[in-house]
Design a protein around this motif. Structure first.
Motif, PDB file in Angstrom:
ATOM      1  N   GLU A  46      43.835  -0.886 -15.964  1.00  9.90           N
ATOM      2  CA  GLU A  46      43.490  -2.142 -15.287  1.00  9.90           C
ATOM      3  C   GLU A  46      42.181  -2.015 -14.520  1.00  9.90           C
ATOM      4  OE1 GLU A  46      46.644  -3.441 -12.733  1.00  9.90           O
ATOM      5  OE2 GLU A  46      47.770  -4.327 -14.379  1.00  9.90           O
ATOM      6  N   ALA A  47      41.923  -0.832 -13.947  1.00  6.40           N
ATOM      7  CA  ALA A  47      40.723  -0.628 -13.128  1.00  6.40           C
ATOM      8  C   ALA A  47      39.480  -0.347 -13.978  1.00  6.40           C
ATOM      9  CB  ALA A  47      40.953   0.532 -12.158  1.00  6.40           C
ATOM     10  N   MET A  48      39.664   0.033 -15.233  1.00 12.42           N
ATOM     11  CA  MET A  48      38.532   0.457 -16.053  1.00 12.42           C
ATOM     12  C   MET A  48      37.416  -0.577 -16.171  1.00 12.42           C
ATOM     13  SD  MET A  48      37.927   3.404 -16.983  1.00 12.42           S
ATOM     14  CE  MET A  48      39.484   4.241 -17.167  1.00 12.42           C
ATOM     15  N   ARG A  55      29.431   1.220 -13.346  1.00 16.18           N
ATOM     16  CA  ARG A  55      28.615   2.135 -14.162  1.00 16.18           C
ATOM     17  C   ARG A  55      27.395   1.414 -14.710  1.00 16.18           C
ATOM     18  NH1 ARG A  55      31.499   2.771 -19.380  1.00 16.18           N
ATOM     19  NH2 ARG A  55      30.434   0.806 -19.717  1.00 16.18           N
ATOM     20  N   ASP A  56      27.603   0.213 -15.243  1.00 15.38           N
ATOM     21  CA  ASP A  56      26.507  -0.532 -15.860  1.00 15.38           C
ATOM     22  C   ASP A  56      25.556  -1.122 -14.815  1.00 15.38           C
ATOM     23  OD1 ASP A  56      27.730   0.141 -18.247  1.00 15.38           O
ATOM     24  OD2 ASP A  56      28.616  -1.843 -18.550  1.00 15.38           O
ATOM     25  N   GLN A  83      40.994   7.416 -28.457  1.00  9.94           N
ATOM     26  CA  GLN A  83      41.228   6.005 -28.781  1.00  9.94           C
ATOM     27  C   GLN A  83      41.252   5.137 -27.528  1.00  9.94           C
ATOM     28  OE1 GLN A  83      44.891   6.286 -31.003  1.00  9.94           O
ATOM     29  NE2 GLN A  83      43.841   6.339 -32.990  1.00  9.94           N
ATOM     30  N   VAL A  84      41.952   5.604 -26.491  1.00 12.42           N
ATOM     31  CA  VAL A  84      42.040   4.830 -25.249  1.00 12.42           C
ATOM     32  C   VAL A  84      40.654   4.734 -24.601  1.00 12.42           C
ATOM     33  CG1 VAL A  84      43.008   4.765 -22.914  1.00 12.42           C
ATOM     34  CG2 VAL A  84      44.481   5.297 -24.853  1.00 12.42           C
ATOM     35  N   ALA A  85      39.916   5.847 -24.603  1.00 14.43           N
ATOM     36  CA  ALA A  85      38.573   5.845 -24.025  1.00 14.43           C
ATOM     37  C   ALA A  85      37.682   4.841 -24.751  1.00 14.43           C
ATOM     38  CB  ALA A  85      37.969   7.242 -24.095  1.00 14.43           C
ATOM     39  N   GLN A  86      37.748   4.850 -26.058  1.00 14.81           N
ATOM     40  CA  GLN A  86      36.939   3.922 -26.850  1.00 14.81           C
ATOM     41  C   GLN A  86      37.400   2.483 -26.631  1.00 14.81           C
ATOM     42  OE1 GLN A  86      36.942   4.863 -31.035  1.00 14.81           O
ATOM     43  NE2 GLN A  86      34.847   4.127 -31.261  1.00 14.81           N
ATOM     44  N   GLY A  87      38.702   2.278 -26.607  1.00 13.17           N
ATOM     45  CA  GLY A  87      39.261   0.940 -26.435  1.00 13.17           C
ATOM     46  C   GLY A  87      38.961   0.334 -25.075  1.00 13.17           C
ATOM     47  N   HIS A  88      38.714   1.187 -24.084  1.00 10.59           N
ATOM     48  CA  HIS A  88      38.419   0.706 -22.729  1.00 10.59           C
ATOM     49  C   HIS A  88      36.951   0.904 -22.370  1.00 10.59           C
ATOM     50  CE1 HIS A  88      42.465  -0.431 -21.356  1.00 10.59           C
ATOM     51  NE2 HIS A  88      42.853   0.475 -22.234  1.00 10.59           N
ATOM     52  N   ASP A  89      36.120   1.133 -23.386  1.00 16.04           N
ATOM     53  CA  ASP A  89      34.666   1.211 -23.209  1.00 16.04           C
ATOM     54  C   ASP A  89      34.263   2.269 -22.183  1.00 16.04           C
ATOM     55  OD1 ASP A  89      31.976   0.566 -23.596  1.00 16.04           O
ATOM     56  OD2 ASP A  89      32.008  -0.917 -21.976  1.00 16.04           O
ATOM     57  N   ILE A  90      34.907   3.426 -22.234  1.00 18.76           N
ATOM     58  CA  ILE A  90      34.509   4.511 -21.337  1.00 18.76           C
ATOM     59  C   ILE A  90      33.397   5.276 -22.043  1.00 18.76           C
ATOM     60  CG2 ILE A  90      35.253   6.490 -19.975  1.00 18.76           C
ATOM     61  CD1 ILE A  90      38.132   5.462 -20.242  1.00 18.76           C
TER      62      ILE A  90
END
Length: 149
Positions: A46-48, A55-56, A83-90
């Motif tokens: 939720e915080a991502m 970050r941006d 997958q989670v990192a990619q899915g949450h644009d980390i």
């Protein structure tokens, strides 16, 4: 970790995703936000978007490093982490801490958890939990020496 403690070395990652950074890469030029998260942590996900926004927004003025801290055996699957990192644009560097080496160095017990270091690498702010993004932004602005955006 106590306030004003130096940033620990970023040693012992099982793997780095996106990019690998060292303490030397982070200290000296600009402040750093280190955030701990886990694939099984709903509040982290939720915080991502808020973390990605910071970050941006502060891309030129702030280093951002993610630390994946597993909370159970289920959190150790590298494919799921990716997958989670990619899915949450980390897109920032992700230290995969499957052996809790950085977790122990930070004396961290929480996800999500946020550590703000000044450009000299001294801890200036710590907070844990899913809320409090306004407080995190306020502390970042203080460390960055900028007014509220």
């Amino acid at each position: 970790m106590k306030l004003r403690a130096p940033m620990p070395e970023l040693d012992g990652a099982v793997k780095w995703l996106n990019d690998e950074v060292t303490r030397e890469d982070l200290v000296g030029e600009k402040p750093t936000l280190v955030h701990f998260w886990s694939v099984s942590c709903h509040l982290c996900k939720e915080a991502m978007p808020d973390i990605n926004e910071l970050r941006d927004e502060y891309e030129e003025d702030l280093n951002v490093v993610a630390v994946h801290m597993p909370r159970s055996e289920d959190d150790l699957d590298m494919q799921v982490i990716e997958q989670v990192a990619q899915g949450h644009d980390i897109s920032q560097p992700i230290y995969v801490d499957s052996e809790h080496k950085l977790t122990e160095a930070f004396e961290n017990q929480y996800v999500p958890a946020y550590y703000v270091f000044d450009k000299e690498g001294q801890l200036r702010h710590f907070q844990a939990g899913g809320s409090g993004m306004k407080m995190l932004r306020k502390r970042l602005n203080r460390v960055l020496g900028t007014e509220e955006k």
